[in-house]
Design a protein around this motif. Structure first.
Motif, short mmCIF file in Angstrom:
data_model
loop_
_atom_site.label_atom_id
_atom_site.label_comp_id
_atom_site.label_asym_id
_atom_site.label_seq_id
_atom_site.Cartn_x
_atom_site.Cartn_y
_atom_site.Cartn_z
N ALA A 178 0.75 -1.01 -0.03
CA ALA A 178 -0.23 -0.28 0.42
C ALA A 178 1.04 1.41 -0.10
O ALA A 178 0.60 2.58 -0.78
N ALA A 179 2.06 0.89 0.81
CA ALA A 179 2.94 2.66 0.64
C ALA A 179 3.23 2.33 -0.62
O ALA A 179 3.86 4.21 -0.81
N MET A 180 4.06 1.38 -1.45
CA MET A 180 4.28 1.45 -2.89
C MET A 180 3.12 2.40 -3.31
O MET A 180 3.70 3.07 -3.88
N SER A 181 2.18 1.88 -3.43
CA SER A 181 1.33 2.36 -4.92
C SER A 181 1.17 3.32 -3.95
O SER A 181 0.98 4.55 -5.06
N HIS A 182 1.11 4.05 -3.09
CA HIS A 182 0.80 5.46 -2.90
C HIS A 182 2.27 6.37 -3.33
O HIS A 182 1.73 7.45 -3.73
N ASN A 183 3.16 5.83 -2.98
CA ASN A 183 4.57 6.64 -3.52
C ASN A 183 4.44 6.63 -5.30
O ASN A 183 5.21 7.58 -5.83
N ILE A 184 4.01 5.69 -5.91
CA ILE A 184 4.16 5.08 -7.28
C ILE A 184 3.46 6.21 -7.54
O ILE A 184 3.15 6.74 -8.54
N LYS A 185 1.43 6.64 -7.00
CA LYS A 185 1.01 7.83 -7.33
C LYS A 185 1.77 9.36 -7.37
O LYS A 185 1.41 9.97 -8.20
N LEU A 186 2.19 9.36 -6.37
CA LEU A 186 2.93 10.97 -6.07
C LEU A 186 4.06 10.74 -7.14
O LEU A 186 4.03 11.79 -7.65
N SER A 239 10.63 9.62 -12.84
CA SER A 239 8.59 8.81 -13.18
C SER A 239 9.31 8.30 -14.86
O SER A 239 10.21 9.59 -15.65
N PRO A 240 8.08 7.33 -15.17
CA PRO A 240 7.93 7.30 -16.92
C PRO A 240 7.56 8.07 -17.63
O PRO A 240 8.42 8.45 -18.65
N ASN A 241 6.64 9.40 -17.19
CA ASN A 241 6.29 10.02 -18.13
C ASN A 241 7.52 11.14 -18.09
O ASN A 241 7.55 11.70 -19.20
N VAL A 242 8.33 11.77 -17.48
CA VAL A 242 9.27 12.70 -17.50
C VAL A 242 10.22 12.49 -18.05
O VAL A 242 11.32 12.62 -19.36
N VAL A 243 10.97 10.77 -18.48
CA VAL A 243 11.55 10.57 -18.42
C VAL A 243 11.33 9.87 -20.19
O VAL A 243 11.70 10.33 -21.52
N ALA A 244 10.26 9.78 -20.34
CA ALA A 244 9.45 9.63 -21.92
C ALA A 244 9.52 10.89 -22.41
O ALA A 244 9.95 11.24 -23.79
N ARG A 245 9.21 12.48 -21.47
CA ARG A 245 8.93 13.54 -22.37
C ARG A 245 10.65 14.19 -22.50
O ARG A 245 10.74 14.38 -23.91
N GLY A 246 11.68 13.17 -21.79
CA GLY A 246 13.30 14.49 -21.87
C GLY A 246 12.81 15.37 -21.31
O GLY A 246 13.73 16.36 -22.07
N THR A 247 11.98 15.86 -20.35
CA THR A 247 11.74 17.20 -20.44
C THR A 247 12.11 18.20 -18.87
O THR A 247 11.95 16.75 -18.01
N PRO A 248 12.67 18.72 -18.22
CA PRO A 248 13.34 18.21 -17.29
C PRO A 248 12.03 19.20 -16.12
O PRO A 248 11.07 19.90 -16.42
N THR A 249 12.02 18.21 -14.58
CA THR A 249 10.75 19.15 -13.99
C THR A 249 10.23 20.43 -13.63
O THR A 249 11.06 21.23 -13.54
N GLY A 303 2.64 12.43 -10.23
CA GLY A 303 0.96 13.67 -10.70
C GLY A 303 0.75 13.22 -10.09
O GLY A 303 -0.60 14.13 -10.28
N ALA A 304 0.22 11.37 -9.27
CA ALA A 304 -1.62 11.72 -9.04
C ALA A 304 -1.76 12.83 -7.66
O ALA A 304 -1.28 12.53 -6.29
N VAL A 305 -3.00 13.78 -7.46
CA VAL A 305 -3.54 13.86 -6.27
C VAL A 305 -4.64 13.67 -5.83
O VAL A 305 -5.40 13.52 -6.41
N PRO A 306 -4.09 13.55 -4.89
CA PRO A 306 -5.73 12.33 -3.74
C PRO A 306 -5.78 13.27 -3.67
O PRO A 306 -6.39 14.80 -3.87
N GLY A 307 -7.96 13.08 -3.80
CA GLY A 307 -9.01 13.50 -4.14
C GLY A 307 -9.43 14.04 -2.55
O GLY A 307 -8.68 13.36 -1.85
#
Length: 224
Positions: free
Chosen positions: A14-22, A194-204, A25-29
């Protein structure tokens, strides 16, 4: 996250899943509680399964062990009869979804009903074993025997209670500056990998904010 975790593996997952969401960039409701809550000690409820395990110590008397087994198999409030009823209800729910019109396997609802029915039968068998063991506990000696006899059979309890491993919660205190910096670096590392950041190749966003100015910005104006 749920307030209680049945095992250490579930809590870590559960903790790993929460960290992956963060990291993605997933923002908790507003209705989603992402805090890791403190798991109460087993002694908080002596009649829960964790509480009964906590009470069944190696120095417990035969009468105490027999009473705990009786609480497990009690027809009124026993954990095992309730679990038997749960598997029976799940099997009956699946039974109402069965269909044998298509003879070509696989038949997923029927296979599921078969597993639930088998689990129900095994739990009923376990209840009979525990009832027999409850009567046999009285014949066990109060004192421990010599350790050489213990080596003849293997130990069954292979994991500790989650509370025993994690310990008591630390007192609530305001986070220090060092803790804040550590958490900021952890979030930056999670976002940068994050895979999204690596795929874009753009800085965070953090990298853009902290990036030093380029050499071109400090180049003196061209003069003739």
């Amino acid at each position: 996250m749920p307030e209680f975790h049945p095992s250490i593996g579930d809590a870590i997952g559960a903790a790993m899943s929460h960290n992956i969401k963060l990291a993605h960039g997933a923002v908790p409701g507003p209705d989603e509680d992402t805090r890791v809550r403190y798991i109460p000690p087993p002694g908080a409820d002596s009649y829960s399964v964790r509480g009964m395990i906590h009470r069944l110590t190696e120095d417990a008397s035969p009468g105490e062990v027999a009473s705990i087994l009786e609480e497990v198999t009690s027809a009124l409030a026993g954990v095992l009869p309730e679990l038997i009823g749960l598997t029976a209800a799940a099997a009956d729910w699946t039974r109402l979804r069965l269909s044998f019109d298509n003879p070509v396997p696989p038949n997923a609802p029927f296979e599921t009903w078969t597993r639930l029915a088998a689990a129900h039968n095994m739990l009923e068998g376990a209840q009979e074993y525990l009832l027999d063991a409850e009567a046999g506990v009285a014949a066990c000696p109060q004192e421990r025997t010599h350790p050489r006899h213990h080596e003849m059979v293997y130990e069954l309890r292979t994991r500790e209670l989650l509370h025993d491993v994690m310990g008591a919660p630390a007192p609530h205190a305001a986070p220090s500056t060092a803790d804040t910096r550590t958490e900021t670096k952890r979030q930056q590392a999670a976002q940068s990998t994050s895979p999204n950041v690596v795929a874009r190749g753009t800085p965070t966003q953090h990298e853009t904010a902290e990036a030093p100015p380029s050499a071109a910005s400090h180049r003196p104006p061209h003069t003739r």
